[in-house]
Design a protein around this motif. Structure first.
Motif, PDB file in Angstrom:
ATOM      1  N   GLN A 134     -11.564   1.797  10.109  1.00 35.72           N
ATOM      2  CA  GLN A 134     -10.278   2.397   9.737  1.00 35.72           C
ATOM      3  C   GLN A 134      -9.496   1.495   8.783  1.00 35.72           C
ATOM      4  OE1 GLN A 134      -9.300   3.293  14.014  1.00 35.72           O
ATOM      5  NE2 GLN A 134      -8.436   5.159  13.117  1.00 35.72           N
ATOM      6  N   ARG A 135      -9.553   0.205   9.016  1.00 34.93           N
ATOM      7  CA  ARG A 135      -8.874  -0.714   8.104  1.00 34.93           C
ATOM      8  C   ARG A 135      -9.493  -0.635   6.711  1.00 34.93           C
ATOM      9  NH1 ARG A 135      -5.507  -4.737   9.160  1.00 34.93           N
ATOM     10  NH2 ARG A 135      -6.054  -4.707  11.389  1.00 34.93           N
ATOM     11  N   LEU A 136     -10.804  -0.524   6.646  1.00 37.82           N
ATOM     12  CA  LEU A 136     -11.482  -0.413   5.358  1.00 37.82           C
ATOM     13  C   LEU A 136     -11.082   0.867   4.643  1.00 37.82           C
ATOM     14  CD1 LEU A 136     -13.587  -1.595   3.411  1.00 37.82           C
ATOM     15  CD2 LEU A 136     -15.345  -0.355   4.697  1.00 37.82           C
ATOM     16  N   TRP A 137     -10.985   1.986   5.377  1.00 37.33           N
ATOM     17  CA  TRP A 137     -10.528   3.245   4.766  1.00 37.33           C
ATOM     18  C   TRP A 137      -9.150   3.055   4.143  1.00 37.33           C
ATOM     19  CZ3 TRP A 137     -11.738   6.473   9.762  1.00 37.33           C
ATOM     20  CH2 TRP A 137     -13.105   6.780   9.806  1.00 37.33           C
ATOM     21  N   ALA A 138      -8.252   2.438   4.898  1.00 40.19           N
ATOM     22  CA  ALA A 138      -6.884   2.262   4.419  1.00 40.19           C
ATOM     23  C   ALA A 138      -6.853   1.369   3.183  1.00 40.19           C
ATOM     24  CB  ALA A 138      -6.010   1.672   5.521  1.00 40.19           C
ATOM     25  N   GLU A 139      -7.582   0.280   3.209  1.00 42.83           N
ATOM     26  CA  GLU A 139      -7.544  -0.651   2.075  1.00 42.83           C
ATOM     27  C   GLU A 139      -8.158  -0.033   0.822  1.00 42.83           C
ATOM     28  OE1 GLU A 139      -9.283  -4.270   3.486  1.00 42.83           O
ATOM     29  OE2 GLU A 139      -7.535  -4.755   4.738  1.00 42.83           O
ATOM     30  N   ARG A 140      -9.222   0.752   0.984  1.00 44.91           N
ATOM     31  CA  ARG A 140      -9.802   1.445  -0.170  1.00 44.91           C
ATOM     32  C   ARG A 140      -8.807   2.442  -0.761  1.00 44.91           C
ATOM     33  NH1 ARG A 140     -15.891   2.886   2.128  1.00 44.91           N
ATOM     34  NH2 ARG A 140     -16.853   0.840   1.694  1.00 44.91           N
ATOM     35  N   ALA A 141      -8.102   3.167   0.101  1.00 47.18           N
ATOM     36  CA  ALA A 141      -7.120   4.142  -0.375  1.00 47.18           C
ATOM     37  C   ALA A 141      -5.969   3.450  -1.088  1.00 47.18           C
ATOM     38  CB  ALA A 141      -6.601   4.968   0.798  1.00 47.18           C
ATOM     39  N   VAL A 142      -5.497   2.348  -0.524  1.00 40.68           N
ATOM     40  CA  VAL A 142      -4.405   1.610  -1.159  1.00 40.68           C
ATOM     41  C   VAL A 142      -4.831   1.089  -2.526  1.00 40.68           C
ATOM     42  CG1 VAL A 142      -3.091  -0.547  -1.008  1.00 40.68           C
ATOM     43  CG2 VAL A 142      -3.162   1.018   0.943  1.00 40.68           C
ATOM     44  N   ARG A 143      -6.064   0.637  -2.624  1.00 39.34           N
ATOM     45  CA  ARG A 143      -6.551   0.152  -3.918  1.00 39.34           C
ATOM     46  C   ARG A 143      -6.513   1.266  -4.962  1.00 39.34           C
ATOM     47  NH1 ARG A 143     -10.563  -1.988  -2.035  1.00 39.34           N
ATOM     48  NH2 ARG A 143      -9.718  -4.103  -1.982  1.00 39.34           N
ATOM     49  N   GLN A 144      -6.955   2.459  -4.578  1.00 38.13           N
ATOM     50  CA  GLN A 144      -6.943   3.570  -5.521  1.00 38.13           C
ATOM     51  C   GLN A 144      -5.516   3.995  -5.860  1.00 38.13           C
ATOM     52  OE1 GLN A 144      -9.518   6.844  -4.529  1.00 38.13           O
ATOM     53  NE2 GLN A 144      -8.595   8.214  -6.040  1.00 38.13           N
ATOM     54  N   LEU A 145      -4.658   4.052  -4.855  1.00 43.45           N
ATOM     55  CA  LEU A 145      -3.264   4.424  -5.094  1.00 43.45           C
ATOM     56  C   LEU A 145      -2.589   3.441  -6.031  1.00 43.45           C
ATOM     57  CD1 LEU A 145      -2.265   5.395  -1.454  1.00 43.45           C
ATOM     58  CD2 LEU A 145      -2.289   6.952  -3.405  1.00 43.45           C
ATOM     59  N   ALA A 146      -2.821   2.149  -5.823  1.00 45.26           N
ATOM     60  CA  ALA A 146      -2.199   1.141  -6.669  1.00 45.26           C
ATOM     61  C   ALA A 146      -2.671   1.262  -8.115  1.00 45.26           C
ATOM     62  CB  ALA A 146      -2.507  -0.259  -6.129  1.00 45.26           C
ATOM     63  N   GLU A 147      -3.974   1.525  -8.302  1.00 42.84           N
ATOM     64  CA  GLU A 147      -4.503   1.663  -9.658  1.00 42.84           C
ATOM     65  C   GLU A 147      -3.939   2.895 -10.356  1.00 42.84           C
ATOM     66  OE1 GLU A 147      -8.691   1.656  -9.006  1.00 42.84           O
ATOM     67  OE2 GLU A 147      -8.800  -0.525  -8.702  1.00 42.84           O
ATOM     68  N   GLU A 148      -3.838   4.006  -9.616  1.00 36.46           N
ATOM     69  CA  GLU A 148      -3.293   5.218 -10.214  1.00 36.46           C
ATOM     70  C   GLU A 148      -1.816   5.054 -10.549  1.00 36.46           C
ATOM     71  OE1 GLU A 148      -4.126   8.734  -8.020  1.00 36.46           O
ATOM     72  OE2 GLU A 148      -6.258   8.309  -7.828  1.00 36.46           O
ATOM     73  N   ALA A 149      -1.073   4.420  -9.653  1.00 37.93           N
ATOM     74  CA  ALA A 149       0.347   4.192  -9.905  1.00 37.93           C
ATOM     75  C   ALA A 149       0.538   3.312 -11.133  1.00 37.93           C
ATOM     76  CB  ALA A 149       1.001   3.560  -8.686  1.00 37.93           C
ATOM     77  N   ALA A 150      -0.259   2.246 -11.231  1.00 35.77           N
ATOM     78  CA  ALA A 150      -0.147   1.350 -12.387  1.00 35.77           C
ATOM     79  C   ALA A 150      -0.472   2.075 -13.684  1.00 35.77           C
ATOM     80  CB  ALA A 150      -1.075   0.150 -12.204  1.00 35.77           C
ATOM     81  N   GLY A 151      -1.444   2.992 -13.627  1.00 35.46           N
ATOM     82  CA  GLY A 151      -1.798   3.749 -14.821  1.00 35.46           C
ATOM     83  C   GLY A 151      -0.701   4.666 -15.304  1.00 35.46           C
ATOM     84  N   ARG A 152       0.275   4.940 -14.438  1.00 33.16           N
ATOM     85  CA  ARG A 152       1.406   5.793 -14.806  1.00 33.16           C
ATOM     86  C   ARG A 152       2.699   5.004 -14.937  1.00 33.16           C
ATOM     87  NH1 ARG A 152       0.019  11.148 -14.480  1.00 33.16           N
ATOM     88  NH2 ARG A 152      -1.939  11.595 -13.412  1.00 33.16           N
ATOM     89  N   GLY A 153       2.572   3.689 -15.073  1.00 36.89           N
ATOM     90  CA  GLY A 153       3.745   2.861 -15.289  1.00 36.89           C
ATOM     91  C   GLY A 153       4.570   2.607 -14.053  1.00 36.89           C
ATOM     92  N   SER A 154       3.956   2.725 -12.891  1.00 39.74           N
ATOM     93  CA  SER A 154       4.672   2.558 -11.636  1.00 39.74           C
ATOM     94  C   SER A 154       4.065   1.411 -10.856  1.00 39.74           C
ATOM     95  CB  SER A 154       4.626   3.859 -10.831  1.00 39.74           C
ATOM     96  OG  SER A 154       5.399   3.767  -9.668  1.00 39.74           O
TER      97      SER A 154
END
Length: 279
Positions: A134-154
């Motif tokens: 479960q921790r791995l699921w969360a960390e993978r999701a956070v990694r993707q969210l952070a990359e997508e947010a950064a790609g939109r200037g956030s």
């Protein structure tokens, strides 16, 4: 800035897409909440949302800007609290729906453009034998969210919360370990209530982490209610933020004591009083 503070001041509100007002935010429809908060002198709002597609984002921005405030932050707590969707759920369908359903997760990066957002669906309770997975699921999701947010200037912000809410990241140190593993910029939300609940000393923590913190969420100690004039922690907290180079915003996230306008006014007055220490 208002209240004599060098940082924008926001109040928690609920988006019109929520099934009910969030209990720690202004208990009124969004347009009414924005109007009343603007009259009190707040700079902006931190909006808790469920749906966050492009049309939702545009409508939300129009409503807030028409009231003279800014959207300073976006939270998706209602996705977990109201829809029971988390990124650590054992069900693949629940995890998928918490992350990628149409008009909910992926389009939300538009809504966070130019802002910072913190994801509610990272909440979750570990099950015996599944903790590491479960921790791995969360960390993978956070990694993707952070990359997508950064790609939109956030920028994505992680909020360490008490173990009463989640099995994930109870302390700033635990959240920072995740942030340090990311390839995209991210930061912290420091909530005084959750720090207190975990026995983490608030002023010292802010002193140590002001530079990486994007938002500080405030509530009265022990009661999690509106702030009160003479709160001895506020002057020291403000000094720590200023000396540490804090460049984010402050959010009032607390119970409403039956009247949101009075609760917001009480917190406003307490902050104005404490801000005199910075002059």
């Amino acid at each position: 800035m208002t209240a004599g503070l060098p940082w924008p001041l926001a109040y928690t509100v609920s988006g019109d897409d929520c099934t009910a007002p969030m209990p720690l935010g202004f208990t009124a429809p969004l347009a009414e909440a924005v109007r009343r908060l603007a009259e009190l002198g707040y700079d902006g709002v931190e909006v808790q949302v469920r749906e966050s597609g492009a049309q939702d984002a545009e409508a939300l921005a129009r409503t807030v800007e028409a009231g003279g405030l800014q959207v300073l932050g976006i939270g998706t707590g209602p996705v977990a609290a109201q829809d029971r969707l988390t990124l650590t759920d054992p069900s693949p369908d629940v995890r998928r729906h918490s992350f990628v359903p149409p008009d909910r997760r992926r389009p939300s990066r538009r809504l966070c453009l130019g802002l910072s957002g913190h994801p509610g669906p990272t909440r979750g309770t570990f099950l015996p034998g599944l903790e590491d997975t479960q921790r791995l699921w969360a960390e993978r999701a956070v990694r993707q969210l952070a990359e997508e947010a950064a790609g939109r200037g956030s920028r994505l912000l992680l909020e360490p919360q008490s173990r009463a809410n989640t099995s994930l990241w109870h302390t700033p140190a635990e959240a920072l370990a995740v942030i340090g593993s990311l390839d995209a910029p991210a930061g912290l939300v420091l909530d005084t209530h959750h720090l207190d609940a975990e026995g983490v000393e608030v002023v010292g923590t802010v002193t140590d982490h002001a530079g990486v913190t994007g938002c500080v969420q405030l509530a009265a100690a022990s009661t999690r209610g509106p702030l009160t004039v003479g709160d001895p922690r506020l002057p020291a907290l403000f000094t720590a933020l200023r000396d540490g180079g804090f460049a984010g915003w402050l959010t009032l996230e607390h119970t409403q004591d039956g009247d949101s306008t009075k609760a917001a006014a009480r917190s406003w007055t307490a902050l104005t009083d404490a801000a005199t220490t910075l002059s």
